[in-house]
Scaffold this motif. Structure first.
Motif, PDB file in Angstrom:
ATOM      1  N   VAL A  37      32.523  10.253 -11.374  1.00 46.71           N
ATOM      2  CA  VAL A  37      33.173   9.114 -12.029  1.00 46.71           C
ATOM      3  C   VAL A  37      33.232   7.920 -11.065  1.00 46.71           C
ATOM      4  O   VAL A  37      32.516   6.954 -11.233  1.00 46.71           O
ATOM      5  CB  VAL A  37      34.577   9.475 -12.559  1.00 46.71           C
ATOM      6  CG1 VAL A  37      35.274   8.244 -13.136  1.00 46.71           C
ATOM      7  CG2 VAL A  37      34.458  10.543 -13.638  1.00 46.71           C
ATOM      8  N   ASP A  38      34.075   7.996 -10.025  1.00 46.86           N
ATOM      9  CA  ASP A  38      34.163   6.834  -9.129  1.00 46.86           C
ATOM     10  C   ASP A  38      33.173   6.905  -7.966  1.00 46.86           C
ATOM     11  O   ASP A  38      32.891   5.915  -7.314  1.00 46.86           O
ATOM     12  CB  ASP A  38      35.589   6.608  -8.629  1.00 46.86           C
ATOM     13  CG  ASP A  38      35.974   7.583  -7.516  1.00 46.86           C
ATOM     14  OD1 ASP A  38      35.317   8.634  -7.392  1.00 46.86           O
ATOM     15  OD2 ASP A  38      36.932   7.288  -6.783  1.00 46.86           O
ATOM     16  N   GLY A  39      32.648   8.099  -7.706  1.00 46.33           N
ATOM     17  CA  GLY A  39      31.604   8.251  -6.692  1.00 46.33           C
ATOM     18  C   GLY A  39      32.066   8.073  -5.259  1.00 46.33           C
ATOM     19  O   GLY A  39      31.241   7.917  -4.359  1.00 46.33           O
ATOM     20  N   GLY A  69      34.830  10.040  -3.786  1.00 40.03           N
ATOM     21  CA  GLY A  69      35.638  11.142  -3.266  1.00 40.03           C
ATOM     22  C   GLY A  69      37.123  10.976  -3.526  1.00 40.03           C
ATOM     23  O   GLY A  69      37.939  11.750  -3.037  1.00 40.03           O
ATOM     24  N   MET A  70      37.513   9.938  -4.283  1.00 40.50           N
ATOM     25  CA  MET A  70      38.945   9.671  -4.468  1.00 40.50           C
ATOM     26  C   MET A  70      39.492  10.108  -5.824  1.00 40.50           C
ATOM     27  O   MET A  70      40.664  10.428  -5.936  1.00 40.50           O
ATOM     28  CB  MET A  70      39.214   8.185  -4.264  1.00 40.50           C
ATOM     29  CG  MET A  70      39.060   7.783  -2.807  1.00 40.50           C
ATOM     30  SD  MET A  70      39.617   6.130  -2.459  1.00 40.50           S
ATOM     31  CE  MET A  70      38.233   5.177  -3.018  1.00 40.50           C
ATOM     32  N   CYS A  71      38.669  10.110  -6.872  1.00 37.47           N
ATOM     33  CA  CYS A  71      39.225  10.388  -8.209  1.00 37.47           C
ATOM     34  C   CYS A  71      39.333  11.882  -8.488  1.00 37.47           C
ATOM     35  O   CYS A  71      40.111  12.305  -9.331  1.00 37.47           O
ATOM     36  CB  CYS A  71      38.391   9.712  -9.293  1.00 37.47           C
ATOM     37  SG  CYS A  71      36.791  10.490  -9.587  1.00 37.47           S
ATOM     38  N   GLY A  72      38.564  12.678  -7.812  1.00 31.79           N
ATOM     39  CA  GLY A  72      38.634  14.136  -7.990  1.00 31.79           C
ATOM     40  C   GLY A  72      37.873  14.651  -9.195  1.00 31.79           C
ATOM     41  O   GLY A  72      37.829  15.853  -9.439  1.00 31.79           O
ATOM     42  N   CYS A  82      34.756  14.933  -9.783  1.00 30.80           N
ATOM     43  CA  CYS A  82      33.551  15.726  -9.522  1.00 30.80           C
ATOM     44  C   CYS A  82      33.875  16.971  -8.704  1.00 30.80           C
ATOM     45  O   CYS A  82      32.973  17.582  -8.144  1.00 30.80           O
ATOM     46  CB  CYS A  82      32.507  14.884  -8.817  1.00 30.80           C
ATOM     47  SG  CYS A  82      32.977  14.477  -7.133  1.00 30.80           S
ATOM     48  N   CYS A  90      30.146  14.063  -5.308  1.00 34.56           N
ATOM     49  CA  CYS A  90      29.769  12.752  -4.762  1.00 34.56           C
ATOM     50  C   CYS A  90      29.707  12.745  -3.243  1.00 34.56           C
ATOM     51  O   CYS A  90      29.094  11.852  -2.662  1.00 34.56           O
ATOM     52  CB  CYS A  90      30.709  11.667  -5.269  1.00 34.56           C
ATOM     53  SG  CYS A  90      32.409  11.845  -4.733  1.00 34.56           S
TER      54      CYS A  90
HETATM   55  S1  FES Z   1      33.273  11.093  -8.381  1.00 34.29           S
HETATM   56 FE1  FES Z   1      35.360  10.852  -7.966  1.00 34.29          FE
HETATM   57  S2  FES Z   1      35.761  12.247  -6.394  1.00 34.29           S
HETATM   58 FE2  FES Z   1      33.634  12.404  -6.706  1.00 34.29          FE
END
Ligand code: FES
Length: 293
Positions: free
Chosen positions: A232-234, A236-239, A241, A253
């Motif tokens: 999603v955000d690519g 490492g912050m949104c969780g 993936c 990501c």
């Molecule tokens: S895309 Fe959000 S943590 Fe990897």
């Protein structure tokens, strides 16, 4: 701490300009974006993250091709939400606000040795498979490609995949082109004939990658998948993936997008895939209303 690559903003130059746009299928678009520093560094399997404007969300897309001399990076995307629809509505000469990369790990899978590989691509997953197959070909590997789509009119990059592969097999769910059925049916035939393959690489919808992984396992051939579709955000912050691999937490990501498939908990991963459906629907409705579409 994750290092975010620089966006190379322009200072007056038309960076992140769409220099070429091709409509591949009705909702699948190909764009070459001017981003010289990204084009110089990005490698097969890595991705970029774009943002159309200040109000736009960050969307990760895997690189399909790049031209370091022209300074362009090629992306292919399906219009599945508001941001990809908004990008798809843009034209040559328009620019996106951000185009960050390269992101994700570069994984030199074959290590330059001559091997035998099966590449499996489903739907829009054929796009990120292409640069991997080209890299295998450049290394002198024998590559059997199996690509599939729901129907002929949704199949992309057939000519490019044919040129990069030792053998290309095509499947459509409805039988409108190639083998009628799923990519896994051809994959099973190939593995029944021989297990003399270095690995299978599958890129496509999560359910396709799960089925490929489950099919390949008993043959004892290593299986890689690319989890680009779950990001999603690519950053490492949104969780979003987050994925369990052999009981350990990994992030597509950061640790991927390419990963060994054998120990991925696909059931857990796919259960989170529908989390943002309602928000995406609302966002798309607002965009279409604003644009009068
Ligand atoms: S895309 Fe959000 S943590 Fe990897």
């Amino acid at each position: 701490m994750r290092r975010i690559p620089v966006t190379h903003n322009s200072g007056g130059l038309s960076l992140f300009k769409i220099v070429k746009k091709v409509v591949l299928r009705h909702d699948i678009k190909q764009m070459d974006i001017l981003a010289p520093l990204v084009a110089r560094k990005i490698k097969p399997g890595q991705f970029i993250m774009f943002r159309v404007d200040e109000s736009g969300e960050r969307i990760p897309l895997t690189m399909v091709d790049h031209d370091p001399e022209k300074g362009t990076v090629r992306i292919i995307f399906q219009e599945v939400g508001k941001s990809t629809r908004q990008l798809g509505d843009m034209n040559e000469g328009d620019s996106v606000l951000d185009f960050i990369g390269p992101l994700g790990k570069y994984h030199k899978m074959t290590g330059g040795k001559h091997g035998r590989i099966i590449g499996v691509g489903g739907g829009i997953g054929i796009a990120p498979l292409l640069p991997k197959v080209r890299e295998f070909q450049a290394d002198g590997d024998e590559i059997i490609s199996i690509i599939g789509a729901r129907s002929k009119d949704l199949l992309i990059l057939e000519d490019e995949m044919k040129a990069a592969s030792s053998e290309l097999n095509i499947c459509t769910d409805d039988g409108s082109y190639g083998h009628k059925g799923f990519v896994t049916e051809i994959l099973k035939q190939k593995l029944d004939e021989s297990t003399n393959y270095d690995f299978v690489l599958a890129i496509g919808p999560p359910i396709m990658m799960k089925v490929v992984r489950d099919l390949v396992k008993p043959y004892g051939v290593p299986c890689y998948v690319s989890l680009n579709t779950i990001m999603v955000d690519g950053t490492g912050m949104c969780g979003s993936c987050r994925v369990s691999v052999g009981g350990k937490v990994k992030f597509a990501c950061i640790d991927g997008p390419e990963m060994r498939g054998e120990e991925i908990d696909f059931a857990e991963m796919m259960s989170r895939q529908t989390r943002y459906v309602a928000e995406e629907k609302t966002s798309m409705e607002r965009y279409l209303a604003k644009e009068g579409k």
